[in-house]
Design an enzyme around this catalytic site. Sequence first.
Site, mmCIF file in Angstrom:
data_model
loop_
_atom_site.group_PDB
_atom_site.id
_atom_site.type_symbol
_atom_site.label_atom_id
_atom_site.label_comp_id
_atom_site.label_asym_id
_atom_site.label_seq_id
_atom_site.Cartn_x
_atom_site.Cartn_y
_atom_site.Cartn_z
ATOM 1 N N GLY A 150 38.312 37.922 42.949
ATOM 2 C CA GLY A 150 38.705 37.107 41.706
ATOM 3 C C GLY A 150 37.700 36.317 41.570
ATOM 4 O O GLY A 150 36.588 36.548 41.724
ATOM 5 N N SER A 151 38.075 35.144 40.729
ATOM 6 C CA SER A 151 37.215 34.371 39.963
ATOM 7 C C SER A 151 35.985 33.976 40.427
ATOM 8 O O SER A 151 34.874 33.517 40.214
ATOM 9 C CB SER A 151 37.910 33.347 39.397
ATOM 10 O OG SER A 151 38.734 33.769 38.392
ATOM 11 N N VAL A 152 36.025 33.612 42.174
ATOM 12 C CA VAL A 152 35.102 33.167 42.844
ATOM 13 C C VAL A 152 33.471 33.997 42.468
ATOM 14 O O VAL A 152 32.643 33.323 42.639
ATOM 15 C CB VAL A 152 35.196 33.159 44.230
ATOM 16 C CG1 VAL A 152 36.264 31.980 44.606
ATOM 17 C CG2 VAL A 152 35.684 34.340 44.798
#
Lengths: 564, 91
Positions: free
Chosen positions: A285-287
């Site tokens: 995801g966003s990491v």
Amino acid sequence: MIGLLLQFWRHLLVLILLMMLFGLIGARAIKLQVTDRDFLQSQGEARMERVDSISASRGMILDRNGEPLAVSAPLTTLWADPRLFGQENVPELAKALGVTQQWLSQRTSTQKSFVYLKRHMVPEDAAAILDLKMTGVFGQIEYKRFYPAGEVTAQIIGLTNVDEAGQEGIELAFNDVLEGEDGKKRVLKDLYGRTVRDVESIKAVSPGENLYLTVDQNLQYLAYRELKAAVTQYHATAGSLVMMDVTTGEILAMVNQPSFNPNNRANLVYAQARNRSVTDAIEPGSVVKALTLAAALESGKLKPTSEFNTSPGYRRYDGHTIRDTRDYGKLSMTDVLVKSSNIGASEIALTVGGEEVWKVFYDLGLGQVSGIGLPGESAGLLPNRPNWKDIETATFSYGYGLTVTPLQLVVAYAAIANNGVKVQPMMIRDGTSTVSKRVLSESTATKMQSMLEQVVLKGTGRAAQSALYRIAGKTGTSHKVGPEGYNDNRYVGTFAGFAPVSNPRLAMILIIDDPQGEKYYGGEIAAPAFGRIMEAALQLLNVAPDQALSDGAAFVASELEVAL
Amino acid sequence: MSRYGWIAASLVLANLASGVAVIYATYDTRQQFGALQRLENTNQQLSTEYSQLLLEKSAWAASGRVEQKARAELGMIELDANAIKILGNRK
């Protein structure tokens, strides 16, 4: 002459007979001593001499400061030779061993020459039984592994089996080093199998070597305590944390939840023995957006101030819709990271091109094993494509369509923190030097550092702030994959980052898997624990605070007394 | 005695001496090996004791226990930013 012979013939006869007898004895002696000597000698030795093995002790596993994490203690194992053991001793021995008479008499009435009676007894208890001097009952020294740090280091250290062979973790990976080589000695035994005399040593014992880890027991405990608290608080099913020194690549802490007690494996569940930090690849995801942006800066096509229009909060690529949590309007590259805009990240990646983003991800260590040397390590999946479709590039940019292990993510973030030089993570302190490689330019890395700090200062990562240290990092919340595609209400909350920003020392990742409570955003569940652990860890390492501490907030003795 | 007689006599003596030396060497080996075994037993006992003490020590010094004692019995706290002042100019 004849007369003389006739006169003494009886004497002569006796004399000749006696001589013949002596001759017979002499011949027999020669046969035994000269002709059959080798055969007889070997038969005698076969009956009397035995080669006993002397068991070597397994090396210890210690933390970087020499605190023991796995120690072998000698225990006594009692065994019996049923052919020698007399059944009349059953009642007494059963009582001493604490077993039923029935079990014992069954066990000892086989035709085997070796049965275990009880393994791994406390030496004093075993000595008490051996002192009864029962025929056919013997003691033998065996080592058993103890893990003083218990569940705190359980998954990284791993396990040994009952024969002390490594089964999991470092015990398995470095079994050859830890395991010593058994010695051998020749002994004489009597009719009852007791050792009468040690004859000679055939091979000296070479004990196993001690292994020093890079892990710091204090940091490990701190990380374990906080991760456990977070996993419990948010009713999550699992969690992982990896903390790494950004310049040396030394892993200082690696903890996983749920854990297990390695000293009592009666109710061991193997799912708990897994070192999730290296074996489990997840969709991050966003990491990953930070890495996408690093690729963008590296390409030279974009600057931190480059702007992107994300209105109206959703966008269609190849028939698939990508959404932001709301309409952010125009965003600079920094703001894309701060607000964690999926559309922004997609637009950035499309400007740069899928292939180029992929290459930077790969250079940062995604999609390949890290080289840390722990068993069961997953390489994750980083699919490269001959033709990148827009939707593929877009989902890639915000962390879907690829899987990574927590360790890979921490290595990638450490490369940003270490001014663009990626170091290979390591867990064993054996004097091997750090393997490092420049993967980002220094200017890209510095820009990324300050952009990631913005995320903590005013973005989704605010909960990770510390009053003492400047922290940089990125939140992530990804949907878990179930049997029917992405699950709408099952998440993985993540926070990856490093500190102190002025001179990065530690990189860390914290993953909370499948929280069941109301909160599930990485910024809500992973960031606060990240901030606490990072702050405490830097304090333990005696790193000077780099937050501007106001002069007014002086150390006041009286205040401290109040606190006491 | 003839020349050959002397040679024979000295060979007999040498033979005897080497025989005695063999006996002595064997005896000495046994003695030494016995001593080695005793030392190894002592080593065994000491290492047993060492690992037991090591385990005992780490049980007493377990991080959780130290933390709990520090907080509960010694009243130690973690300092927050307000309680820390940096002395001197760091830059």
